[in-house]
Design a protein around this motif. Structure first.
Motif, PDB file in Angstrom:
ATOM      1  N   ILE A  58       0.887  -1.238   0.094  1.00 24.04           N
ATOM      2  CA  ILE A  58       0.185  -0.048  -0.002  1.00 24.04           C
ATOM      3  C   ILE A  58       0.773   1.252   0.052  1.00 24.04           C
ATOM      4  CG2 ILE A  58      -1.719   1.337   1.288  1.00 24.04           C
ATOM      5  CD1 ILE A  58      -3.092  -1.485   2.394  1.00 24.04           C
ATOM      6  N   ALA A  59       0.936   1.938  -1.063  1.00 19.00           N
ATOM      7  CA  ALA A  59       1.572   3.451  -1.187  1.00 19.00           C
ATOM      8  C   ALA A  59       0.729   4.503  -0.713  1.00 19.00           C
ATOM      9  CB  ALA A  59       1.900   3.566  -2.560  1.00 19.00           C
ATOM     10  N   TYR A  60       1.858   5.425  -0.421  1.00 14.61           N
ATOM     11  CA  TYR A  60       1.078   6.799   0.057  1.00 14.61           C
ATOM     12  C   TYR A  60       1.941   7.903  -0.148  1.00 14.61           C
ATOM     13  CZ  TYR A  60       4.454   7.061   3.829  1.00 14.61           C
ATOM     14  OH  TYR A  60       5.659   7.353   4.452  1.00 14.61           O
ATOM     15  N   ARG A  61       1.392   9.158  -0.461  1.00  9.29           N
ATOM     16  CA  ARG A  61       1.864  10.237  -0.595  1.00  9.29           C
ATOM     17  C   ARG A  61       1.139  11.264   0.311  1.00  9.29           C
ATOM     18  NH1 ARG A  61       3.033  11.871  -6.810  1.00  9.29           N
ATOM     19  NH2 ARG A  61       4.309  13.220  -5.873  1.00  9.29           N
ATOM     20  N   ARG A  62       1.734  12.313   0.800  1.00  9.07           N
ATOM     21  CA  ARG A  62       1.490  13.414   1.614  1.00  9.07           C
ATOM     22  C   ARG A  62       1.221  14.904   0.992  1.00  9.07           C
ATOM     23  NH1 ARG A  62       4.127  14.861   4.934  1.00  9.07           N
ATOM     24  NH2 ARG A  62       2.699  15.322   6.927  1.00  9.07           N
ATOM     25  N   SER A  63       0.301  15.707   1.382  1.00  8.57           N
ATOM     26  CA  SER A  63       0.095  16.999   0.874  1.00  8.57           C
ATOM     27  C   SER A  63      -0.040  17.822   1.784  1.00  8.57           C
ATOM     28  CB  SER A  63      -0.960  17.045  -0.110  1.00  8.57           C
ATOM     29  OG  SER A  63      -1.026  18.496  -0.809  1.00  8.57           O
ATOM     30  N   THR A  64       0.631  18.901   2.064  1.00  7.35           N
ATOM     31  CA  THR A  64       0.213  19.917   3.098  1.00  7.35           C
ATOM     32  C   THR A  64      -0.270  21.313   2.488  1.00  7.35           C
ATOM     33  OG1 THR A  64       2.393  20.600   3.322  1.00  7.35           O
ATOM     34  CG2 THR A  64       2.069  18.931   4.863  1.00  7.35           C
ATOM     35  N   VAL A  94      -1.819  -0.748  10.470  1.00  7.48           N
ATOM     36  CA  VAL A  94      -0.859  -0.043  10.790  1.00  7.48           C
ATOM     37  C   VAL A  94      -1.143   1.150  11.128  1.00  7.48           C
ATOM     38  CG1 VAL A  94       0.950  -1.356   9.237  1.00  7.48           C
ATOM     39  CG2 VAL A  94      -0.224   0.631   8.418  1.00  7.48           C
ATOM     40  N   SER A  95      -0.397   2.165  11.906  1.00  6.67           N
ATOM     41  CA  SER A  95      -1.023   3.480  12.082  1.00  6.67           C
ATOM     42  C   SER A  95       0.209   4.517  12.250  1.00  6.67           C
ATOM     43  CB  SER A  95      -1.520   3.520  13.872  1.00  6.67           C
ATOM     44  OG  SER A  95      -0.613   3.066  14.722  1.00  6.67           O
ATOM     45  N   SER A  96      -0.240   5.720  12.256  1.00  2.00           N
ATOM     46  CA  SER A  96       0.845   6.842  11.990  1.00  2.00           C
ATOM     47  C   SER A  96       0.339   7.995  13.175  1.00  2.00           C
ATOM     48  CB  SER A  96       0.996   7.349  10.766  1.00  2.00           C
ATOM     49  OG  SER A  96       1.742   8.405  10.865  1.00  2.00           O
ATOM     50  N   ALA A  97       1.322   8.399  13.902  1.00 11.39           N
ATOM     51  CA  ALA A  97       1.185   9.222  14.843  1.00 11.39           C
ATOM     52  C   ALA A  97       1.567  10.697  14.602  1.00 11.39           C
ATOM     53  CB  ALA A  97       1.692   9.089  16.162  1.00 11.39           C
ATOM     54  N   ASP A  98       2.412  10.841  13.143  1.00 11.26           N
ATOM     55  CA  ASP A  98       2.645  11.983  12.825  1.00 11.26           C
ATOM     56  C   ASP A  98       2.468  12.296  11.421  1.00 11.26           C
ATOM     57  OD1 ASP A  98       4.183   9.862  11.252  1.00 11.26           O
ATOM     58  OD2 ASP A  98       6.041  10.364  12.154  1.00 11.26           O
ATOM     59  N   ASP A  99       1.044  12.285  11.358  1.00  9.18           N
ATOM     60  CA  ASP A  99       0.643  12.814   9.906  1.00  9.18           C
ATOM     61  C   ASP A  99       1.036  11.983   8.795  1.00  9.18           C
ATOM     62  OD1 ASP A  99      -1.042  14.560  11.370  1.00  9.18           O
ATOM     63  OD2 ASP A  99      -0.288  16.222  10.242  1.00  9.18           O
ATOM     64  N   GLY A 100       1.433  10.704   8.801  1.00  8.34           N
ATOM     65  CA  GLY A 100       1.870   9.620   7.716  1.00  8.34           C
ATOM     66  C   GLY A 100       3.201   9.721   7.348  1.00  8.34           C
ATOM     67  N   LEU A 101       4.119  10.471   8.312  1.00  6.70           N
ATOM     68  CA  LEU A 101       5.319  10.538   8.078  1.00  6.70           C
ATOM     69  C   LEU A 101       6.020   9.122   8.324  1.00  6.70           C
ATOM     70  CD1 LEU A 101       6.370  14.112   9.658  1.00  6.70           C
ATOM     71  CD2 LEU A 101       6.702  13.479   7.083  1.00  6.70           C
ATOM     72  N   THR A 102       5.782   8.529   9.298  1.00  7.47           N
ATOM     73  CA  THR A 102       6.257   7.178   9.671  1.00  7.47           C
ATOM     74  C   THR A 102       5.151   6.289   9.947  1.00  7.47           C
ATOM     75  OG1 THR A 102       6.526   7.823  12.169  1.00  7.47           O
ATOM     76  CG2 THR A 102       8.515   8.062  10.364  1.00  7.47           C
ATOM     77  N   TRP A 103       5.398   4.913  10.054  1.00  4.59           N
ATOM     78  CA  TRP A 103       4.268   3.968  10.160  1.00  4.59           C
ATOM     79  C   TRP A 103       4.768   2.940  11.084  1.00  4.59           C
ATOM     80  CZ3 TRP A 103      -0.596   5.021   8.349  1.00  4.59           C
ATOM     81  CH2 TRP A 103      -0.771   5.957   7.282  1.00  4.59           C
TER      82      TRP A 103
END
Length: 353
Positions: free
Chosen positions: A76-82, A137-146
């Motif tokens: 499962i891939a991801y990308r972030r946008s701010t 899985v979970s992330s506590a930093d807005d998807g930066l790490t898992w």
């Protein structure tokens, strides 16, 4: 309760007049998020997107190797946008690899700031539907790490290995229902049964409700403005009957009967549903015969009727989509969708049009 038995009794039958929609608007301006070749991935499919309390958008998709075939998903891939979807980070991978195959991203951003990603596992040399288990899985930093993957198959019980969503899971708001409860819907076998599972500890433990929805498939959940939980389901007869729907008045623990909303026509495809503010939004290919004309519909009466629609993209595509609150402005929504040219794109839209 009366709410469950009557809320969906009155639906507005709308004709499949694609021309009338196209004359009202052009395709929404969109930004490509996933496309073949990024990070050496052959094909991306099955979009999911969340907006964190900090305003970050985190988009997910299955990463498929060799072709777009369902059996070729590894990660499962991801990308972030701010910046509201204008630009996106490099591709990362939240979970999965060639020896631990996962699929069907179904994510939720909690009010506490965590992202919880539910997925199906195919880790016993097996692909397709059903899978071999269920994980998060979970992330506590807005998807930066898992986090490391966690197997929650035991808690899902009869729904272990069922394919969640795809799209988003749901966190309930109080005070009428258990505030903070996570809900996910999954399908066990193609057009066999849907199940709803819930967690009251942010995904630590899970319970599957003993209420199968027969002959249903890919589904999505939303909490209506009146507090009820709304379930919207794919099924083989959706071109003639419209989408299957059901309601719960107790946070997903018991459910009313399956009904059919003739206003929500479908060519037999995944769809998305989300409540933003006091309005419920629905997106899918607005056709009874083709995965084309992806359209957003809006309901201002808790999904009883659908009074407005907005074209996203008219051209044919794989047709899946996922709705979200807009990344920057509270007056806009967002949609991550499978666009023309085997890409996955993001567009924003005004909540009022």
């Amino acid at each position: 309760m009366l709410l469950t038995t009557t809320l969906l009794g009155s639906v507005r039958r709308r004709t499949n007049d694609l021309t009338s929609i196209r004359t009202r608007t052009n395709d929404l301006p969109a930004t490509t998020v996933f496309s073949a070749g990024l990070a050496n991935i052959s094909c991306f499919r099955i979009p999911s997107i969340v907006r964190t309390p900090a305003g970050a958008l985190v988009a997910f998709a299955e990463a498929r190797h060799g072709s777009c075939g369902d059996g070729n998903v590894y990660e499962i891939a991801y990308r972030r946008s701010t910046d509201g979807g204008a630009t996106w980070s490099d591709v990362g991978f939240a979970v999965g690899n060639s020896s631990f195959r996962v699929g069907n991203p179904t994510a939720v951003a909690t009010v506490a700031g965590d992202i919880v990603l539910v997925y199906v596992t195919h880790n016993h040399g097996k692909t397709g539907d059903p899978g071999s288990g269920t994980g998060i899985v979970s992330s506590a930093d807005d998807g930066l790490t898992w986090s490391v993957p966690r197997d929650v198959s035991t808690g899902f019980g009869v729904a272990s290995g069922a394919l969640p969503g795809p799209g988003t899971a749901l966190q309930l708001a109080g005070p009428v229902v258990p505030a903070g409860r996570l809900l996910v819907v999954s399908h066990l076998g193609a057009y066999q049964k849907d199940y709803v599972s819930y967690s009251d500890d942010l995904g630590g433990t899970w319970t599957t409700v003993d209420h199968p929805f027969p002959s249903m498939d890919e589904a999505q959940l939303a909490q209506l403005p009146n507090g009820s939980v709304y379930l919207n389901m794919r099924h083989r007869d959706s071109p003639s009957k419209g989408r299957g729907v059901a309601l719960s008045d107790d946070g997903g623990e018991t459910w009313g009967p399956i009904r059919y909303d003739a206003a929500l026509i479908s060519p037999v495809c995944q769809a998305s549903v989300a409540t933003i503010g006091r309005t419920v939004y629905f997106s899918n290919p607005d056709s009874t015969s083709a995965r084309a004309n992806i359209t957003i519909k809006a309901s201002d009466d808790s999904a009883a009727t659908w009074s407005r629609d907005l074209l996203v993209e008219a051209a044919a595509s794989a047709g899946y989509s996922c709705l979200v609150q807009g990344g920057v402005s509270s007056t806009r929504g967002g949609i991550l969708f499978e666009a023309v040219g085997t890409t996955i794109a993001y567009a924003e839209f005004p909540l009022e049009w």
